[in-house]
Motif scaffolding. Sequence first.
Motif, PDB file in Angstrom:
ATOM      1  N   GLN A  30      16.771   2.791  -3.881  1.00  0.00           N
ATOM      2  CA  GLN A  30      16.081   1.556  -3.478  1.00  0.00           C
ATOM      3  C   GLN A  30      15.724   0.702  -4.690  1.00  0.00           C
ATOM      4  OE1 GLN A  30      15.901   0.510  -0.456  1.00  0.00           O
ATOM      5  NE2 GLN A  30      16.760   2.396   0.374  1.00  0.00           N
TER       6      GLN A  30
ATOM      7  N   ASP B  16      15.576  -5.412   9.233  1.00  0.00           N
ATOM      8  CA  ASP B  16      15.884  -6.311   8.130  1.00  0.00           C
ATOM      9  C   ASP B  16      16.294  -7.669   8.709  1.00  0.00           C
ATOM     10  OD1 ASP B  16      17.329  -7.739   6.197  1.00  0.00           O
ATOM     11  OD2 ASP B  16      17.863  -5.929   5.127  1.00  0.00           O
ATOM     12  N   ILE B  41      12.673  -2.773   7.295  1.00  0.00           N
ATOM     13  CA  ILE B  41      11.775  -3.048   6.157  1.00  0.00           C
ATOM     14  C   ILE B  41      10.341  -2.999   6.672  1.00  0.00           C
ATOM     15  CG2 ILE B  41      13.428  -4.489   4.901  1.00  0.00           C
ATOM     16  CD1 ILE B  41      11.854  -6.931   6.002  1.00  0.00           C
ATOM     17  N   VAL B  77      11.951   3.551   5.144  1.00  0.00           N
ATOM     18  CA  VAL B  77      11.217   2.377   4.651  1.00  0.00           C
ATOM     19  C   VAL B  77      10.278   2.775   3.511  1.00  0.00           C
ATOM     20  CG1 VAL B  77       9.508   0.639   5.307  1.00  0.00           C
ATOM     21  CG2 VAL B  77      11.424   1.129   6.819  1.00  0.00           C
ATOM     22  N   SER B  80      11.167   2.697  -0.297  1.00  0.00           N
ATOM     23  CA  SER B  80      10.968   1.473  -1.075  1.00  0.00           C
ATOM     24  C   SER B  80       9.485   1.124  -1.179  1.00  0.00           C
ATOM     25  CB  SER B  80      11.743   0.327  -0.418  1.00  0.00           C
ATOM     26  OG  SER B  80      11.533  -0.851  -1.115  1.00  0.00           O
TER      27      SER B  80
END
Lengths: 684, 267
Positions: A30, B16, B41, B77, B80
């Motif tokens: 990521q 997303d 996201i 998710v 990140s």
Amino acid sequence: MYTLPTLPGDDVRQIMWRFAERFELQMVVQSARAVARGTVAKLVAEGVRNSHEWNDKKASLLTAFDHSGLSALFMDPAQGGFIEGPKNLALALVAFELAWVDGGSATCSLAGNLALAPIHEKGTPEQRDHYMSRCVPPQPGEDREMLRGAFALTEPLPYVGVDTGVLAGKVRVAEWTPGQEPLLKVEKRGRFITNMDFCNFATVAVDTADERIKTSCMVIVEQGDPGVFDRGAPTLKMVHQLSSTRDPVFNLTVPAGRIIGGYTVQDGVIVPNYSHAEIIGAVFHRTRIPVGLMTTAKLLSAVEPIIRYHRNRFRGGDAAQPGSPRFEQGLQQKEDALHRLLDLWAMGEAGASLGFTAARLADEFDPLEREKDRIFEERGVSGPRRQMAALAEVRDKVLEYARLMSCSEAGRDRARLAELESDPLVRYAHLDAVLNVLIPACKLWNTGAGATMMREAVSLVGGYGITEDCPGFFMHKWTDAQLEATYEGPEAVQRMHLSVTMTSEIFLEQFRLWAEGLEALAGSGFQGGALVLARAMRLWGLTMDHLQRAKDAEGKKLYHRKRQGVTFAMADAVCWLVSARLLIMDVLELAAKGPANPVVADSLEGILGFYTDLCQVQAARAAGEAGRICAELVYGYGDGTGLEEFAGLRARLDAALAGSRLAKDRAGQALAGVMIPEALDYPL
Amino acid sequence: MSAGFHIVVCGSLVPDPLQTLEPIRGPQGPGLKNEMMLPAILDPWAGHALFEAANLAASGGKVWLLSMGPKAKLQQVMMSVAQKAPFELVVLDGPAGGFTDAHFTARALAEAIEGIAGLDRSRLLLFGGWQSASRGAGSTLQMVGERLGVLDQFQGVDEIRVQDDGAFVVKERVEGGGYLVSRCAGPPAVLGWATGNLPEPPNNPQLGMANMRLIMPALQRAEPVPAEPGGLSFASVELPKARRETRLVKDLPPAEVAADILAWIKS
């Protein structure tokens, strides 16, 4: 008929490439992706690649790498990094993510690690601690200059390459006061040295030019050392423009303690603990994997923009009205567009399977290699020849280990397997034989065949492909791939390497066992081209056996290191075969683990259907390439007699292609219906 | 004084936004085509709230991120989000699409907050998005606050400034591009964030590794949220009248972008 719902996402990739359980790697992915599709993509879109000189905009990459943790990725936690243990897979994933957008940025990220690699692999503990911890960005409250390195091996013509044992760069004793550490004079002209614009140290390969220094070595030079640290002129390369490359000149005096790996003094002579060749061998053994994957990333990154281009091809004009097939499907109405894209996609998948398998196995190999070194040191086995002799003693065990590993769970002698597995030398020798083929194969095939296929990607979007505003930067990627085929040992070096390692008894036996496994897989009903690939591997094995025994009309051996028309062609063939097989292995992993993943499970049938057909497409292509090469060699150097066994197997190989074009048709149909995002996630 | 805040950020995942979002009717009601396969996201509105919370707690205090969603998707998710701010994750394994019932969600979230060990409700700041990128009911956060008895509520927040005496000043967006500036004596309070003022932090894998030591166990022990019997059902769902048309235009000056948007609105 199955349906491919979407392009494969992270969940699918994590299973196939075996990092579904490793969240630290998922985070690194990521992190690298955010840099690639943010900072990097903007720089490319702004045309920053259009200069040889390093500049502030390009330097913003370094800041992005520092902030996102990529600069510290190579280091252990004790040195300021965040991943414990070997990092080959982590580095491979980062290179893949960055090269998805721009190969030069990946090179820029990897080059600092390459500079540290000699120190990491063979440096003294003090050298490792000092340089690796200072290459980590300063933490809050720390006031220090961050070190950035360059790896200086290659030299101006006529020396240049990594394969030659001859170096123009020299090291001499500058001053040696009795009782004190000697001072060395290091003279080196570099060529094509990455990171030179901003590095403050370099790891430099030099040969001895002084009878008081026994062998060549690698030396660390720093910017502040007395003498000349001239960064040189920019290399006028036309690719990878987001990496800094110059032709530096070093003429510096450094303490002998900078010899990487240390030294001893014997009879008044400085004896480096490692020659430059030993260090380079250890370094390149691993670092070639990410380079191979950089080209692979380009192929897979091209799939989505090509689909979008094909679908939108006729929209916006009078010739196609909404609702018409021409408007909705565009060029995807044409079978050729679908089939050619499938070829590209399949090659990308196979390259990724090869590269990530090699990286994963390299992670397993690193601790085994250290254990092997420890055992040999304990036993007083020193030097490459004595080590090879010692390893030859376990050869039979290694062959037995390979055979037991390939047996089914039910059919294997578990106790014996456990016994063999507990011997680090057995596992080392086995993995060494396998990696000595997979790593050069990845470097050679992913970049070489990949570059050719990238040309196809450019072609698939017509004239758009050679423009600067082509979504996905295809033209840059195509030309960048050419450099990737050269970096860290050009194609000839990899072929030469393979021509030796692929004839090892252990590898040949393992290769035979792989073919056997594929036959069993085909027998179990798997439709992904296992049978045709197995037969192609058998044919390759038969050809290798023939070539090693046969002589030409003049009585000269066919398989000989000077006969590259034979050896190099066989190296090319083996790359096609191992990569296609590893794609099948990854798809089997997806089939096994996918049902337990709630995200993948719902759509698994469609995904597996598509991937199985993609395997068949690639297996057919690989078998075709290998069969052609084998036939050319076997018939081409003989008079055509006494080859009934070969002819029979070749015919069976061809017959096993049955259904492979139907698989392509099915995959093409799925490709025409796959849902893709509305827009590319990085700028034009 | 911010050293004392216990900040719970409510936020979940959304597809997303670059993906093709095609509504369909499935066996469980309305949804998106291939919804599970679409990359997700953190809801951007909740993201702003999280970054503001982390900033506020940087000099002390603690942040929890409370998420209701399919936990396998949440895990992706988090790979990140966990790199962007220090927080502890509380997971409810439940639906996160655009067709969930705000009452059901609010009750589940409120109950989860009541169960957070070590949370001092007298120091609670309940953060979340003022809107959502999936379906902006705009009511969930308010209802969570009501259920917890937190009556000082602010919506469309762009800024919070903590005073020396423990009070804080909040800027809320109001009609006409203006702000309503309020002074609140102290926690507990609900703040539904607009965009805030902070940029998205860069990924920091070291921070991520630290967060993941708590996030992975939280994901593993997350229990499914039982569906509400006789809950919300949709009699009909229509496709949007205006089809989304994505255009990619390079180097367009802001004035031309504005003119383009104006022309589109007028059309």
